[in-house]
Design a protein around this motif. Structure first.
Motif, PDB file in Angstrom:
ATOM      1  N   ASP A  16     -67.155 -16.404  20.894  1.00  0.00           N
ATOM      2  CA  ASP A  16     -65.957 -15.560  20.943  1.00  0.00           C
ATOM      3  C   ASP A  16     -65.416 -15.409  22.365  1.00  0.00           C
ATOM      4  OD1 ASP A  16     -66.103 -15.242  18.242  1.00  0.00           O
ATOM      5  OD2 ASP A  16     -67.321 -13.408  18.358  1.00  0.00           O
ATOM      6  N   PHE A  17     -66.153 -15.930  23.326  1.00  0.00           N
ATOM      7  CA  PHE A  17     -65.721 -15.844  24.731  1.00  0.00           C
ATOM      8  C   PHE A  17     -65.287 -17.216  25.263  1.00  0.00           C
ATOM      9  CE2 PHE A  17     -67.933 -12.024  23.953  1.00  0.00           C
ATOM     10  CZ  PHE A  17     -67.421 -11.074  24.842  1.00  0.00           C
ATOM     11  N   ARG A  18     -64.951 -18.111  24.357  1.00  0.00           N
ATOM     12  CA  ARG A  18     -64.536 -19.466  24.738  1.00  0.00           C
ATOM     13  C   ARG A  18     -63.117 -19.735  24.282  1.00  0.00           C
ATOM     14  NH1 ARG A  18     -67.150 -22.310  28.360  1.00  0.00           N
ATOM     15  NH2 ARG A  18     -69.234 -21.457  28.412  1.00  0.00           N
ATOM     16  N   GLY A  19     -62.335 -20.368  25.120  1.00  0.00           N
ATOM     17  CA  GLY A  19     -61.005 -20.826  24.705  1.00  0.00           C
ATOM     18  C   GLY A  19     -61.142 -22.032  23.787  1.00  0.00           C
ATOM     19  N   LEU A  20     -60.029 -22.599  23.407  1.00  0.00           N
ATOM     20  CA  LEU A  20     -60.059 -23.768  22.514  1.00  0.00           C
ATOM     21  C   LEU A  20     -60.722 -24.947  23.219  1.00  0.00           C
ATOM     22  CD1 LEU A  20     -56.446 -23.601  21.044  1.00  0.00           C
ATOM     23  CD2 LEU A  20     -58.611 -23.160  19.832  1.00  0.00           C
ATOM     24  N   PRO A  21     -61.431 -25.812  22.451  1.00  0.00           N
ATOM     25  CA  PRO A  21     -62.044 -26.982  23.083  1.00  0.00           C
ATOM     26  C   PRO A  21     -60.977 -27.843  23.757  1.00  0.00           C
ATOM     27  CG  PRO A  21     -62.491 -26.921  20.708  1.00  0.00           C
ATOM     28  CD  PRO A  21     -61.641 -25.744  21.024  1.00  0.00           C
ATOM     29  N   ARG A  22     -61.350 -28.426  24.874  1.00  0.00           N
ATOM     30  CA  ARG A  22     -60.386 -29.258  25.602  1.00  0.00           C
ATOM     31  C   ARG A  22     -60.515 -30.702  25.138  1.00  0.00           C
ATOM     32  NH1 ARG A  22     -62.050 -27.389  31.407  1.00  0.00           N
ATOM     33  NH2 ARG A  22     -64.015 -27.058  30.327  1.00  0.00           N
TER      34      ARG A  22
ATOM     35  N   ARG B  24     -63.685 -15.255  31.178  1.00  0.00           N
ATOM     36  CA  ARG B  24     -64.343 -14.265  32.030  1.00  0.00           C
ATOM     37  C   ARG B  24     -63.620 -12.905  31.971  1.00  0.00           C
ATOM     38  NH1 ARG B  24     -68.183 -14.634  35.571  1.00  0.00           N
ATOM     39  NH2 ARG B  24     -68.270 -16.872  35.226  1.00  0.00           N
ATOM     40  N   GLU B  25     -62.279 -12.971  31.909  1.00  0.00           N
ATOM     41  CA  GLU B  25     -61.486 -11.729  31.932  1.00  0.00           C
ATOM     42  C   GLU B  25     -61.904 -10.809  30.774  1.00  0.00           C
ATOM     43  OE1 GLU B  25     -59.672 -14.724  30.824  1.00  0.00           O
ATOM     44  OE2 GLU B  25     -60.388 -15.398  32.786  1.00  0.00           O
ATOM     45  N   LYS B  26     -62.153 -11.432  29.603  1.00  0.00           N
ATOM     46  CA  LYS B  26     -62.537 -10.653  28.431  1.00  0.00           C
ATOM     47  C   LYS B  26     -63.864  -9.923  28.694  1.00  0.00           C
ATOM     48  CE  LYS B  26     -63.014 -11.521  23.470  1.00  0.00           C
ATOM     49  NZ  LYS B  26     -62.954 -12.578  22.454  1.00  0.00           N
TER      50      LYS B  26
ATOM     51  N   ALA C 127     -66.120 -28.299  25.970  1.00  0.00           N
ATOM     52  CA  ALA C 127     -65.989 -26.956  25.404  1.00  0.00           C
ATOM     53  C   ALA C 127     -64.828 -26.223  26.087  1.00  0.00           C
ATOM     54  CB  ALA C 127     -67.286 -26.191  25.643  1.00  0.00           C
ATOM     55  N   GLY C 128     -64.271 -25.247  25.395  1.00  0.00           N
ATOM     56  CA  GLY C 128     -63.193 -24.459  25.987  1.00  0.00           C
ATOM     57  C   GLY C 128     -63.681 -23.689  27.204  1.00  0.00           C
TER      58      GLY C 128
ATOM     59  N   ARG D  28     -73.340 -14.143  32.614  1.00  0.00           N
ATOM     60  CA  ARG D  28     -73.987 -15.437  32.863  1.00  0.00           C
ATOM     61  C   ARG D  28     -74.463 -16.052  31.547  1.00  0.00           C
ATOM     62  NH1 ARG D  28     -76.646 -13.759  37.138  1.00  0.00           N
ATOM     63  NH2 ARG D  28     -78.545 -13.253  35.979  1.00  0.00           N
ATOM     64  N   ASN D  29     -75.075 -15.233  30.697  1.00  0.00           N
ATOM     65  CA  ASN D  29     -75.581 -15.738  29.416  1.00  0.00           C
ATOM     66  C   ASN D  29     -74.457 -16.204  28.499  1.00  0.00           C
ATOM     67  OD1 ASN D  29     -78.323 -15.557  29.861  1.00  0.00           O
ATOM     68  ND2 ASN D  29     -78.399 -13.395  29.281  1.00  0.00           N
ATOM     69  N   LEU D  30     -73.403 -15.397  28.435  1.00  0.00           N
ATOM     70  CA  LEU D  30     -72.269 -15.793  27.588  1.00  0.00           C
ATOM     71  C   LEU D  30     -71.659 -17.100  28.089  1.00  0.00           C
ATOM     72  CD1 LEU D  30     -70.511 -12.346  27.057  1.00  0.00           C
ATOM     73  CD2 LEU D  30     -71.588 -13.734  25.270  1.00  0.00           C
ATOM     74  N   ALA D  31     -71.543 -17.199  29.427  1.00  0.00           N
ATOM     75  CA  ALA D  31     -70.961 -18.422  30.005  1.00  0.00           C
ATOM     76  C   ALA D  31     -71.841 -19.623  29.701  1.00  0.00           C
ATOM     77  CB  ALA D  31     -70.787 -18.259  31.511  1.00  0.00           C
TER      78      ALA D  31
END
Ligand SMILES: [Zn+2]
Length: 380
Positions: free
Chosen positions: A249-255, A216-218, A211-212, A230-233
């Motif tokens: 919406d709090f994840r970058g692109l999948p790696r 955290r900054e957002k 997963a991306g 913690r829950n979003l992470a």
């Protein structure tokens, strides 16, 4: 992290300090040997003691070995298997091992009809067909009861799609599998048929995509509290001032996970290579000849370094590593220059090289200089 230890870059016979084929691929769930020519276990030992002496954190260990993949039955690619299986027995191995390799359709059908110990004397079966060799290894002691650990043998045939057999030498059982077997947990391993004088394939080894990264900054910008973060992470949606915040919406692109494809021996233009949908991070491809000897390459179903570069381009491999040089080649600079005209991100392997690939798409090429391994500057 996916890591390849290249332990033999010579074709057919040892030459110029190079050994015959064999590599170890280190994955988070275990190690995989791809091809295992004469003397391979000794090279593993020497390489491992060099790693130790240089304080490298990597180790090649039989105890971490889960899978042995063979690209074809020529002896420079598999003559080291039986002694290595026996050493693991002497070491008291108790973990299971899987062995997989390509066989001919005639062998396949004979095994399917008459079991793992079927007589394989049809003149259409080459002497070095892996099914024939496996039967010989079994007769010399490569069985679960004699070795003291379990080996599952998988044979693949490409004559009509991809067909798989699972063989048990002791019971003689031989089952046709409905689906390709999971050869190792946590890693996708697939054969790709190649063009050679005997049944042959390359093997791709791919880690699972991740997963991306959690942004955290957002979350900080929105002044979320630590429980919300913690829950979003952890992938859970949360509420904030009556608004639903979606974890996605709090994840970058999948790696995209790293993948290595090791070609084994092949002539130019293996059709299976053009069907690869997601190109590997690294293609390790044979480059037996320079372009002047293209006729020989065509005759013996081997490749020039330009053929290797075309294969890399066709399958959209990010990087290409050349290997399997003819004993006539002492200096690989011409091979490398010719390949780089077509596929710029190309390097030429030497015995002992380590290639590391990470989840961020990074790759590094380390070379041993007698004292330690360091990053090659003129590489990928
Ligand atoms: Zn070879």
């Amino acid at each position: 992290m996916l890591e390849v230890h290249v332990l033999g870059v010579s074709s057919a016979r040892p030459a110029h300090g190079r050994h015959v084929s064999g590599s170890v691929v280190d994955t988070p769930t275990g190690q995989i040997v791809v091809d295992c020519g004469e003397g391979f276990q000794e090279r593993m030992l020497v390489h491992n003691s060099q790693l130790k002496a240089c304080d490298m954190k990597q180790r090649l260990r039989h105890t971490r070995l889960r899978l042995l993949l063979l690209t074809h039955g020529h002896l420079d690619h598999c003559w080291g298997v039986l002694p290595m299986l026996q050493t693991m027995s002497l070491d008291g191995r108790n973990k299971p091992l899987a062995v997989a390799g390509p066989i001919s359709d005639i062998s396949f059908d004979a095994l399917l009809a008459n079991g793992a110990n079927a007589i394989l004397n049809d003149p259409g079966i080459v002497k070095v067909d892996l099914a024939r060799q496996w039967q010989q290894w079994w007769s010399l002691g490569a069985t679960n009861s004699e070795l003291g650990y379990d080996i599952t043998w998988f044979a693949v045939d490409f004559s009509s799609g991809e067909r798989w057999l699972k063989l048990n030498p002791e019971s003689g059982e031989c089952s046709l599998l409905d689906n390709p077997p999971v050869l190792m947990d946590g890693v996708s391993v697939h054969p790709h048929e190649t063009l050679h004088s005997v049944p042959s394939c390359g093997w791709s080894i791919r880690l699972a995509d991740k997963a991306g990264r959690f942004e955290r900054e957002k979350a900080v910008e929105m002044n979320l509290d630590s429980e919300q973060k913690r829950n979003l992470a952890a992938g859970k949606n949360v509420e904030n001032n009556g608004e639903l915040l979606k974890a996605e919406d709090f994840r970058g692109l999948p790696r995209v996970a790293p993948c290595v494809l090791i070609s084994g021996d092949t002539g130019a233009g293996a059709p299976s290579f053009s069907k690869i949908e997601v190109g590997p991070t690294l293609l390790i491809h044979e480059a037996t000849y320079t372009s002047e000897r293209v006729d020989r390459a065509r005759q013996w179903l081997h490749s020039t370094s330009q053929d290797a570069a075309h294969a890399a381009t066709e399958m959209s491999a990010k990087h290409l590593l050349l290997t399997h040089y003819s004993s006539r080649i002492e200096d690989t600079s011409q091979l490398l220059a010719e390949a780089r005209e077509i596929h710029p991100s190309t390097a030429a392997a030497v015995d002992g090289d380590i290639i590391k690939m990470d989840l961020e798409g990074g790759i590094s090429h380390l070379r041993y200089d007698g004292r330690g391994w360091s990053q090659l500057h003129d590489s990928f």
